[in-house]
Design a protein around this motif. Structure first.
Motif, short mmCIF file in Angstrom:
data_model
loop_
_atom_site.label_atom_id
_atom_site.label_comp_id
_atom_site.label_asym_id
_atom_site.label_seq_id
_atom_site.Cartn_x
_atom_site.Cartn_y
_atom_site.Cartn_z
N ALA A 410 0.84 -1.19 0.00
CA ALA A 410 0.00 0.00 0.00
C ALA A 410 0.88 1.25 0.00
CB ALA A 410 -0.90 -0.01 1.23
N PHE A 411 0.25 2.37 -0.31
CA PHE A 411 0.87 3.68 -0.15
C PHE A 411 0.47 4.20 1.23
CE2 PHE A 411 0.32 3.05 -4.68
CZ PHE A 411 1.52 3.47 -5.23
N VAL A 412 1.44 4.53 2.06
CA VAL A 412 1.19 4.89 3.45
C VAL A 412 1.49 6.37 3.67
CG1 VAL A 412 1.90 4.48 5.85
CG2 VAL A 412 1.61 2.55 4.27
N PRO A 479 6.41 14.91 -3.47
CA PRO A 479 7.61 14.16 -3.88
C PRO A 479 7.18 12.76 -4.30
CG PRO A 479 7.49 14.33 -1.50
CD PRO A 479 6.40 15.20 -2.03
N VAL A 480 8.07 12.04 -4.93
CA VAL A 480 7.71 10.70 -5.40
C VAL A 480 7.29 9.84 -4.20
CG1 VAL A 480 8.55 8.60 -6.51
CG2 VAL A 480 9.23 10.85 -7.38
N TRP A 481 6.07 9.28 -4.30
CA TRP A 481 5.50 8.48 -3.22
C TRP A 481 5.68 7.01 -3.56
CZ3 TRP A 481 -0.11 9.64 -1.07
CH2 TRP A 481 -0.31 8.89 0.09
N ALA A 482 6.61 6.38 -2.84
CA ALA A 482 6.89 4.95 -3.08
C ALA A 482 6.01 4.10 -2.17
CB ALA A 482 8.36 4.66 -2.81
N PRO A 483 5.62 2.92 -2.63
CA PRO A 483 4.83 2.03 -1.77
C PRO A 483 5.65 1.54 -0.58
CG PRO A 483 4.75 1.32 -4.08
CD PRO A 483 5.80 2.37 -3.98
N TYR A 484 4.94 1.14 0.45
CA TYR A 484 5.53 0.71 1.73
C TYR A 484 6.07 -0.71 1.61
CZ TYR A 484 5.37 0.07 6.91
OH TYR A 484 5.64 -0.14 8.24
N ASP A 485 7.35 -0.89 1.92
CA ASP A 485 7.88 -2.26 1.97
C ASP A 485 8.45 -2.52 3.35
OD1 ASP A 485 10.66 -1.47 2.14
OD2 ASP A 485 10.74 -1.26 -0.04
N LEU A 486 8.78 -3.77 3.62
CA LEU A 486 9.21 -4.16 4.96
C LEU A 486 10.67 -3.86 5.24
CD1 LEU A 486 7.27 -7.55 5.29
CD2 LEU A 486 6.68 -5.30 6.22
N ARG A 488 12.25 -0.64 4.05
CA ARG A 488 12.38 0.80 4.30
C ARG A 488 11.15 1.40 4.98
NH1 ARG A 488 13.89 3.62 -1.18
NH2 ARG A 488 13.62 5.40 0.22
N ARG A 489 9.99 0.80 4.80
CA ARG A 489 8.74 1.29 5.39
C ARG A 489 8.49 2.75 4.97
NH1 ARG A 489 6.98 -2.29 9.38
NH2 ARG A 489 8.49 -3.94 9.84
N GLU A 501 9.61 9.74 4.31
CA GLU A 501 10.49 9.25 5.37
C GLU A 501 10.44 7.73 5.39
OE1 GLU A 501 9.98 10.72 9.30
OE2 GLU A 501 10.18 12.84 8.74
N ASP A 502 11.55 7.14 5.78
CA ASP A 502 11.59 5.70 5.99
C ASP A 502 11.35 5.40 7.47
OD1 ASP A 502 12.22 5.42 3.35
OD2 ASP A 502 14.32 4.86 3.66
N ASP A 503 10.34 4.59 7.73
CA ASP A 503 10.05 4.10 9.08
C ASP A 503 9.94 5.21 10.11
OD1 ASP A 503 9.44 2.16 10.93
OD2 ASP A 503 11.53 1.56 11.28
N PRO A 504 9.06 6.20 9.89
CA PRO A 504 8.89 7.23 10.92
C PRO A 504 8.37 6.60 12.22
CG PRO A 504 7.12 7.34 9.31
CD PRO A 504 8.13 6.37 8.77
N ARG A 505 8.86 7.09 13.33
CA ARG A 505 8.51 6.56 14.67
C ARG A 505 8.86 5.08 14.78
NH1 ARG A 505 2.47 8.09 15.89
NH2 ARG A 505 2.18 7.62 13.69
N GLY A 506 9.94 4.70 14.14
CA GLY A 506 10.33 3.29 14.14
C GLY A 506 10.54 2.72 15.52
#
Length: 522
Positions: A410-412, A479-486, A488-489, A501-506
């Motif tokens: 999904a796009f998050v 900006p370019v919106w990439a789908p969520y992967d496990l 980079r999130r 951002e990658d994995d905000p509030r990781g």
């Protein structure tokens, strides 16, 4: 108006090329033929608006049963005003069991095959309607050349009271009647939206809070397969449904409040609406707090599996999806109490109860973890952040992870932009993305204020429109919106300006990932 005055006005109109008589009426009050009968709407700023279009029969005579199509009609029915809302507590006006109505906004009745955006309202599964000024589709339709639809359906005990194991037939589908209403509405869209200028093959369902949860449930409901082709949920997830035994336990408690033994359960089909609603105000016997929870039930009929457990539903894996949340969700639920904004460290453990956290976790290690992650946070900051991450954000992460694991990510997004209302102390809270997604920042009830509000509405609403049109939310304002992967999130941070951002509030995600999660209420 005197006859001579009518004639002079008519002559002036003809001289200016303005249609008169039936032609003028057709332009200002267009009529569209539906499968049930013709409806007459109005024009609003170049948009054809049809409010209160009936898609189902009165549910009162078939209380707790699946909806049915309405009796057909032949003369045009005026679709000038919103239809009634489902019976509910609170202040929602115009309530009735005869509530199966929808509303349509279209920039053209020319069969141009525009994307269709069906908004499903929030209010958990208990209250609300598709009639809020925040959901008005005029701007979204006019500015983006899309057709917008909003829907009313049965709520609370009328839509989700589970009588199957107690009363049997004809109430076998009672636990998901509200979902079956939505399916009937989407069937209406499939069969009729072309006449309103929409494309039945490009139907997007989107909704906030309970609306998003209803959509997540539809994604796992076999009868809904093929009725929609894109999805966007906003602060509304449904990881698990209510189990049949917990749902039955709630119904037994409700019957007890009505002084009805189980062998007389069928009598609820004839009792007054007010009596039924009043009895549902008792404390929920499963949660131990709040009034009775009513939501979709794993009934092995309409709903044969949990929406996003143990994985993403395969029937909707191919559907492009947006999953969104707000950074400070629980400031909407808990921020109205001034005491929650002035907590001390000694106060905090007693505030982090199961009722507020919705998971079984000791407060002390959570507080210690947050103080390590965010040394500058006050006790109140920790309270709002932890309750948001544990009970509201968690479901969105689980759904995003399930989609990514299935290979259909999904796009998050996360809304960080904060309205200046109350000096900004309510943060980016639950519901703040509604006026942005529907491009209604000036509507009554909107919290989206300040000089950046319309810019944020353009960012989010155009992403939703792009998803509806092409299955991809990317547009020139982001900006370019990439789908969520496990790995980079990837997450779109909706702020001014927006950023990836990658994995905000990781660190928060990892903290709560170690604790089992059950959808609140189920």
């Amino acid at each position: 108006m005197p006859p001579f005055r009518r004639r002079s006005v008519l002559a002036a109109g003809l001289a200016l090329g303005i249609p008169a008589g039936p032609a003028l009426a057709r332009q200002t009050h267009p009529v569209v033929a539906t499968t049930h009968g013709p409806v007459r709407g109005r024009k609003d700023g170049g948009v054809a608006v049809f409010k209160g279009v009936r898609y189902g029969a009165d549910t009162g005579p078939r209380r707790f049963q699946p909806p049915v199509a309405p009796a057909p009609w032949t003369s045009p029915i005026e679709a000038f005003a919103y239809g009634p809302a489902s019976p509910q507590g609170g202040s929602e006006p115009n309530q009735s069991e005869d509530c199966l109505f929808l509303n349509v906004w279209s920039p053209g009745l020319d069969r141009a095959r525009r994307p269709v955006m069906v908004y499903i309202h929030g209010g958990a599964y208990s209250n609300g309607s598709g009639s809020s000024p925040l959901y008005d589709g005029t701007r979204l339709a006019r500015r983006n050349d899309v057709v917008v639809v909003t829907v009313n359906h049965r709520l609370n005990l009328f839509g989700y009271g589970y009588l199957s194991r107690i009363a049997g037939a004809p109430f076998l589908d009672s636990g998901n009647a509200g979902q079956l209403d939505l399916i009937l509405a989407l069937q209406w869209v499939r069969d009729n939206i072309a006449a309103f200028g929409g494309d039945a093959g490009r139907v997007m369902v989107f909704g906030q809070s309970g609306g998003g949860a209803k959509i997540a449930t539809l994604m796992a409901t076999p009868a809904a397969a093929g009725l929609f082709h894109r999805v966007a949920t906003m602060s509304g997830q449904q990881v698990t449904a209510s189990g049949p035994m917990n749902a039955t336990r709630r119904t037994l408690a409700w019957l007890d409040a009505l002084n009805l033994p189980p062998d007389r359960a069928a009598e609820v089909a004839t009792l007054p609406v007010e009596t039924l609603l009043k009895a549902s105000e008792i404390t929920d016997p499963v949660l131990g707090f709040g009034s009775l929870y009513f939501g979709p039930v794993l009934d092995d009929r309409s709903l044969p599996r949990h929406p996003f457990y143990p994985d993403a539903p395969t029937q909707s894996a191919h559907i492009p999806m947006i999953i969104g949340n707000t950074h400070d969700e629980t400031r909407a639920f808990l921020g109205g109490d001034p005491a929650n904004h002035t907590l001390g460290w000694d106060d905090l453990p007693g505030k982090m109860t199961f009722a507020n956290m919705r998971i079984d976790v000791a407060p002390e290690p959570v507080i210690a973890a947050y103080r390590g992650m965010y040394p500058d946070y006050s006790p109140s900051d920790v309270f709002f952040a932890a309750t948001t991450a544990a009970r509201s954000w968690r479901g969105a992460i689980i759904e995003a992870e399930a989609r990514a694991a299935a290979g259909t990510p999904a796009f998050v997004y996360q809304l960080d932009w904060t309205s200046p209302i109350d000096g900004g102390r309510r943060g980016a809270m639950h519901t703040d993305d509604i006026p942005l997604a529907l491009d209604n920042v000036t509507a009554t009830g909107s919290r989206a204020q300040g000089p950046q509000a319309q810019t944020m509405a353009d960012c989010l609403s155009r992403a939703f429109v792009a998803l509806a049109r092409d299955g991809d939310p990317n547009h020139a304002g982001l900006p370019v919106w990439a789908p969520y992967d496990l790995t980079r999130r990837q997450t779109m941070i909706m702020d001014a300006p927006p950023r990836m951002e990658d994995d905000p509030r990781g660190a928060e995600r990892r903290l709560f990932a170690a604790i089992p999660y059950i959808q609140p209420g189920t």
